[in-house]
Scaffold this active site. Sequence first.
Site, short mmCIF file in Angstrom:
data_model
loop_
_atom_site.label_atom_id
_atom_site.label_comp_id
_atom_site.label_asym_id
_atom_site.label_seq_id
_atom_site.Cartn_x
_atom_site.Cartn_y
_atom_site.Cartn_z
N HIS A 181 0.84 -1.20 0.00
CA HIS A 181 0.00 0.00 0.00
C HIS A 181 0.88 1.25 0.00
O HIS A 181 1.71 1.43 0.90
CB HIS A 181 -0.92 -0.02 1.23
CG HIS A 181 -1.97 -1.09 1.12
ND1 HIS A 181 -2.46 -1.76 2.21
CD2 HIS A 181 -2.60 -1.58 0.03
CE1 HIS A 181 -3.37 -2.62 1.79
NE2 HIS A 181 -3.47 -2.55 0.48
N GLU A 184 1.53 3.86 3.07
CA GLU A 184 1.97 3.37 4.38
C GLU A 184 3.49 3.45 4.45
O GLU A 184 4.20 2.45 4.47
CB GLU A 184 1.41 1.94 4.56
CG GLU A 184 -0.11 1.95 4.54
CD GLU A 184 -0.78 0.60 4.34
OE1 GLU A 184 -0.07 -0.43 4.41
OE2 GLU A 184 -2.00 0.56 4.12
N ARG A 239 -3.32 4.57 -2.17
CA ARG A 239 -3.15 3.24 -1.58
C ARG A 239 -2.76 2.18 -2.61
O ARG A 239 -1.90 1.34 -2.37
CB ARG A 239 -4.49 2.85 -0.92
CG ARG A 239 -4.63 1.38 -0.52
CD ARG A 239 -6.04 1.16 0.03
NE ARG A 239 -6.38 -0.23 0.24
CZ ARG A 239 -6.19 -0.88 1.39
NH1 ARG A 239 -5.62 -0.30 2.40
NH2 ARG A 239 -6.57 -2.15 1.51
N ARG A 256 -5.68 -7.30 -2.28
CA ARG A 256 -6.93 -8.01 -2.58
C ARG A 256 -6.77 -8.81 -3.87
O ARG A 256 -7.73 -9.36 -4.39
CB ARG A 256 -8.11 -7.05 -2.74
CG ARG A 256 -8.41 -6.19 -1.53
CD ARG A 256 -8.92 -7.00 -0.34
NE ARG A 256 -9.25 -6.12 0.78
CZ ARG A 256 -8.36 -5.67 1.66
NH1 ARG A 256 -7.08 -6.03 1.58
NH2 ARG A 256 -8.74 -4.88 2.66
N HIS A 307 2.40 -3.40 7.04
CA HIS A 307 1.48 -2.32 6.69
C HIS A 307 1.46 -1.30 7.82
O HIS A 307 2.04 -1.50 8.87
CB HIS A 307 0.05 -2.87 6.53
CG HIS A 307 -0.15 -3.72 5.34
ND1 HIS A 307 -0.88 -3.32 4.25
CD2 HIS A 307 0.28 -4.97 5.06
CE1 HIS A 307 -0.90 -4.28 3.35
NE2 HIS A 307 -0.19 -5.31 3.80
N TYR A 360 -11.26 -7.27 10.27
CA TYR A 360 -12.38 -7.25 9.32
C TYR A 360 -12.08 -8.28 8.26
O TYR A 360 -10.93 -8.71 8.11
CB TYR A 360 -12.59 -5.86 8.70
CG TYR A 360 -11.36 -5.19 8.13
CD1 TYR A 360 -10.82 -5.56 6.91
CD2 TYR A 360 -10.73 -4.16 8.84
CE1 TYR A 360 -9.70 -4.93 6.39
CE2 TYR A 360 -9.60 -3.53 8.33
CZ TYR A 360 -9.10 -3.92 7.11
OH TYR A 360 -7.99 -3.31 6.61
N GLU A 381 0.48 -4.58 11.26
CA GLU A 381 0.10 -3.17 11.11
C GLU A 381 0.94 -2.37 12.09
O GLU A 381 0.86 -2.59 13.31
CB GLU A 381 -1.39 -2.98 11.44
CG GLU A 381 -2.33 -3.72 10.49
CD GLU A 381 -2.59 -3.00 9.18
OE1 GLU A 381 -2.05 -1.88 8.99
OE2 GLU A 381 -3.33 -3.54 8.34
O1 0X9 Z 1 -6.83 -4.01 4.49
C1 0X9 Z 1 -5.66 -4.37 4.39
O2 0X9 Z 1 -5.18 -4.77 3.35
C2 0X9 Z 1 -4.74 -4.33 5.62
N1 0X9 Z 1 -4.95 -3.12 6.34
S1 0X9 Z 1 -4.52 -1.68 5.75
O3 0X9 Z 1 -5.13 -0.65 6.56
N2 0X9 Z 1 -2.95 -1.54 5.86
O4 0X9 Z 1 -4.91 -1.61 4.39
C3 0X9 Z 1 -5.06 -5.46 6.55
C4 0X9 Z 1 -5.37 -6.79 5.95
C5 0X9 Z 1 -5.48 -7.81 7.03
N3 0X9 Z 1 -6.37 -8.85 6.73
C6 0X9 Z 1 -7.67 -8.86 7.16
N4 0X9 Z 1 -8.14 -7.94 7.91
N5 0X9 Z 1 -8.43 -9.86 6.79
ZN ZN Z 2 -1.89 -1.63 4.12
#
Ligand code: 0X9
Ligand code: ZN
Length: 763
Positions: A181, A184, A239, A256, A307, A360, A381
């Site tokens: 990202h 970050e 991002r 993702r 991250h 989440y 994180e």
């Molecule tokens: O959303 C993300 O990709 C990560 N957080 S961020 O704020 N750096 O973008 C965390 C991903 C961790 N995995 C899950 N929460 N399932």
């Molecule tokens: Zn991130």
Amino acid sequence: MRLPTLFVSLTVVLLVGGFARAQEGLTPGPEVRYDGQKVVRVHPGTALELSATLNVATTVWSERVGVGPIDIVVTADALDTLRALGLEPVTLVEDVQALIDAERAEIERRRTLRDLSWFENYKTNGEYLAYYNSLAAEFAGLASVSTIGQSLQGRPIIALRINGTGGQTPKPQIIFNGCQHAREWVSPMTVTYIADQLLRQYGVDSRVTDLMDRFEFLIVPIVNPDGYEYSWSTDRMWRKNRRQNSGGTWGVDLNRNWDVNWGGEGSSGNGNNETYRGTAPFSEPESQVVRDFILSQPFARAHIDFHSYSQLILYPWGFTTATPPEPDNSRFVTMGAEMAEAIKTVHGKTYVPQHAIELYAASGTMADWTYTVGLYGFTVELRPTGNPGFILPPEEIIPTAEENFAAILTLGEWVRDLSPYITLPDGAPEVVQAGEPLVLRARIVPGGGILTEGTPTLWTRVGGGAFTAWPLDALGAHMYEGRLPAVDCGRTVEFYLTAALTDGTIVAYPPDGSSDPLSAEAIQIVFADDFDADRGWTVGVPDDNAVRGIWGRMAPQQTTSGGHVVQPGWVVVGQNCYVTDGRAGSSAGAWDVDNGKTTLLSPILDLSGAHDPVISYWRWFSNHAGSGAYNDVFVVDVSADGGATWTNFETVGPTGAEVEGGWYFVQRRLSEVVAPTSAVRVRFVASDYDPQSLVEACIDDFRVLSRCPVRPGDYNGDTVVDTLDFLAFLNDWANGNPKADWNGDGEVNTIDFIAFLNDWVLG
Ligand code: 0X9
Ligand code: ZN
């Protein structure tokens, strides 16, 4: 001061990757402005409140897609909207643009200071490339840098390989990466500090020296160089990568885009969204390059994807509340807690360890993927917990990096001490079909060691004597495959598995070397149906109410939704299966089950003469796709009275659970559910309680198996009645062994001898 720095980085960039683009300058500051905007944290409690929150947000800082706390950037009027909704926004950042401007001014000021270390100021992509080259040059015997591929816009993606000169080779490997990202900024700083300290402390600090001699460390500091540059030049809050999507939107969220539950919950199909997943798993060059790099490391054991922000240590899974199979889940939980502990001892900061989904749901994330390919995959994180989010002051870089250096030392020592193990992910078979070999899949995890090639072995024995060794085939990601040999009905095959590590350790399944081997009895087929011909099944009962997706015997056509196969385009045996309408239609939802249930009934089976019958079948069930999915179930019942009354055999997808499609083998003793009578029936009921969801079910290769009739005179169980049985009995009888108590009266005496002799003579 600035000119020479820029000159060096440009030269290095040209050297490293032949990347001839001019570096974006440091001034003027980012073009995208956030004047008068604030970061607030709100706690939407319902889906409605969440969508209202997302509607007023300029951008989202915490990438959750569910209810619960969320940090968003908003204008002053949006603040009133949130208050009117009763959401009580708490301000984290008063003025985002002021924060961005102040950060840039501070970076510029620090650039003019003489005695700052490299880690006391944020650095551009070009400065990172230069620094990695200088590290590799300074520590030529320990480190090497290479370009592992190019980003979408042609920037090099680099990796540093660090190796102690002592210890054994090959070494197990540990991988760190930063900056999937763009915004970050503390993440590439942290991984670079880790690389730097491993090199500088080698031969100085004994913990570092031990780990460097034991492991090879691989560091990919910036997975997303295009996005990173863009966050300097144009939009500090960028991002994603810099893909131009269809419809004029920009950027794919690389975290993702990995092929693990790609397209599932917690990712977006909309190119405008911060969690846009891309058009397919690994649609982006950045994720492809890093994937191929990881897959080409044969001994990779653990990985951290760094991250910011929130101070969390996350481990699989990120997309489902299911936990990884043991012992991995306990290992993740222990390690998360140990890393948090190590972090706390450095500067007293709290990082919360948890399953990633507890933060989440997110699908297609890197650390979930590295776990699926056999590494212990974590997401960390970094600082801060909230305010000021991504714009962490530069004086916090070193403390953040220091506490995480402590965490990776703990991680290394933990991986070093992990014991190897073998599991059978499909379970240990208790029965096999007479006359047919059985494929056995094993997972052999080497822990902190390295498997000696060619040693994974399946040992089998039928009827006494020595075990025969069968080498296992490697399938990748610690999976192996072997075959139990075909055996005659009534005979038992005994088996166990072993593998050797390079340090001489032997790992076995069953785990305790002194425990008995496993055994499976060969039994025979009473009824088998591959559904290629009509063998008397019926579809529908009076209260069936599904309007579409009615069971039919046919060759299914594949349908997909959001990257998931909803209905398979293939069967287990032959050409056909029973499927809830196998047509593909114009969309995945055209012929799935809708608005009710559909029932498939077996013919009436006479199992009165069968010995302890076992029912087996292959089933497919998917309730994963479509909105409002997960509430639909697939129920298998059996009846001992021709269908008058039913007892549950299995239920797939209890309320609230997602079931991803896939052919699964099910095998169960009938007597655990109902008595085997002359009128046994099985029914398969696929239901759709939620019309928004896609429901598909299939059944193939249905079988009823029966134990072979027991021959009382076969004392040693080798399926023949001969002199050996007589001698074996005589021996037990003479020694008063309770096994020789043939009439079961608690005594071993002449009556038992005569009773056995009678059975033996009759065969
Ligand atoms: O959303 C993300 O990709 C990560 N957080 S961020 O704020 N750096 O973008 C965390 C991903 C961790 N995995 C899950 N929460 N399932
Ligand atoms: Zn991130």
